[in-house]
Scaffold this active site. Structure first.
Site, PDB file in Angstrom:
ATOM      1  N   GLU A 118      -5.411 -14.223   2.814  1.00  0.00           N
ATOM      2  CA  GLU A 118      -3.601 -14.555   2.700  1.00  0.00           C
ATOM      3  C   GLU A 118      -3.295 -15.372   3.219  1.00  0.00           C
ATOM      4  O   GLU A 118      -1.751 -15.957   2.462  1.00  0.00           O
ATOM      5  CB  GLU A 118      -2.922 -13.327   2.374  1.00  0.00           C
ATOM      6  CG  GLU A 118      -3.570 -13.023   0.563  1.00  0.00           C
ATOM      7  CD  GLU A 118      -2.417 -11.354   0.091  1.00  0.00           C
ATOM      8  OE1 GLU A 118      -1.384 -10.748   1.395  1.00  0.00           O
ATOM      9  OE2 GLU A 118      -3.021 -11.203  -0.306  1.00  0.00           O
TER      10      GLU A 118
ATOM     11  N   GLU B 196     -21.340   0.103  11.241  1.00  0.00           N
ATOM     12  CA  GLU B 196     -20.023   0.219  11.572  1.00  0.00           C
ATOM     13  C   GLU B 196     -20.433   0.922  12.791  1.00  0.00           C
ATOM     14  O   GLU B 196     -19.894   0.241  14.132  1.00  0.00           O
ATOM     15  CB  GLU B 196     -19.330   0.805  10.999  1.00  0.00           C
ATOM     16  CG  GLU B 196     -19.361   1.989  10.679  1.00  0.00           C
ATOM     17  CD  GLU B 196     -18.392   3.577  10.723  1.00  0.00           C
ATOM     18  OE1 GLU B 196     -17.826   4.477  10.942  1.00  0.00           O
ATOM     19  OE2 GLU B 196     -17.294   2.365   9.188  1.00  0.00           O
TER      20      GLU B 196
END
Length: 316
Positions: free
Chosen positions: A101, A132
């Site tokens: 963004e 992860e």
């Protein structure tokens, strides 16, 4: 017996052995609403939304730490450094969102906002098993970006113990980059190993262990606030106007026009003409109209002021 007592002694959870206590607050059982699944829908939504206030409070408490991190990051970005975001699961997706963004909001070059998520791009939409837990992959992914001393790595993990993020942090520190760590648990490796540790202490989740709830909300607030503060300091905002937006669709073109009109007091026709002359760049159009100069001269003045409209207008 409370819900918490029941869960800690339930033999079906770990057949043959008692459940081990997890010191991480995000993994604890929330002391309230043990009958959450029995609440009427309206009351359920009240409880879920109300618990999110804890995210706001945690982010507010972290504001001084965020300010210290931003102060350390700013000179690196002024020298041309990049923001690198690293996370896994929900945290990783929030990293991707914040990085993405920055370009339409502030015209920040996409190559200077690099999101890394455990498991790669596939993990944005799907869970990638074990990704992860791969510390070495975190190190490799960061090394692949050719990270350097002017870069800033933001590692995000609710637990504060995610191996992928810790591996990425290690590689960044070895390269001399600034490291910022966001964790929702106190006294975690992520906070200890990052140069700028930011604790977002949201405590247990209303749905126990689901850190996509207020832990994730606090991370979103912190990332939003951190990156937005940096963009303001870098001259991407005039007053409180988003004057470096990239007008990539009809909605944003209308927003750009309204911003120019608001900042200059010009009518729609003059604002539209100024934007056209400025190739759609709001900041250039504002300076050109306010000073009565050409778009080329407005650009020159902005360049001399390192992109700060207020300084280019002589208001600094």
């Amino acid at each position: 017996m409370t819900h918490a007592d029941a869960s800690s002694t339930d033999p079906s959870a770990h057949p043959g052995r008692p459940a081990a206590a997890d010191p991480r607050r995000t993994e604890g059982v929330h002391p309230d609403h043990a009958d959450l699944d029995r609440l009427p829908l309206g009351e359920l939504l009240d409880v879920l939304t109300g618990d999110q206030l804890g995210a706001v409070q945690a982010a507010q408490a972290a504001a001084p730490a965020l300010a210290r991190a931003a102060a350390a990051a700013l000179p690196r970005l002024q020298r041309g450094g990049r923001l690198l975001y690293v996370g896994a699961g929900t945290s990783g997706r929030l990293c991707v969102l914040d990085a993405t963004e920055l370009t339409p909001t502030f015209s920040w070059p996409p190559e200077r906002a690099v999101p890394l998520i455990a498991g790669g791009e596939r993990a944005i939409r799907s869970a990638v098993e074990g990704a992860e837990d791969d510390r070495a992959a975190g190190e490799r992914d960061v090394q692949t970006t050719r990270i350097g001393p002017d870069d800033v790595l933001i590692g995000v993990a609710a637990s504060g113990t995610t191996p992928y993020v810790l591996g990425a942090l290690r590689a960044a520190r070895q390269a001399g980059a600034l490291t910022v760590g966001l964790s929702n648990n106190p006294d975690t490796p992520l906070l200890r190993e990052a140069e700028c540790g930011v604790l977002l202490d949201t405590g247990p989740e209303i749905i126990s262990g689901s850190t996509r709830l207020k832990a994730g909300t606090a991370q979103k607030i912190a990332l939003n606030s951190f990156s937005s503060a940096l963009m303001v300091q870098l001259g991407k905002v005039y007053g409180n106007l988003m004057v470096d937006l990239r007008a990539s669709n009809e909605k944003l073109e209308g927003r750009a026009l309204r911003l120019v009109m608001h900042a200059t007091g010009a009518g729609e026709a003059d604002a539209r003409a100024a934007l056209l002359g400025a190739s759609g760049q709001v900041k250039v159009a504002v300076v050109a109209l306010r000073l009565g100069v050409s778009a080329a001269e407005a650009t020159r003045r902005l360049d001399a002021a390192h992109g700060h409209a207020r300084a280019a207008l002589g208001e600094a």
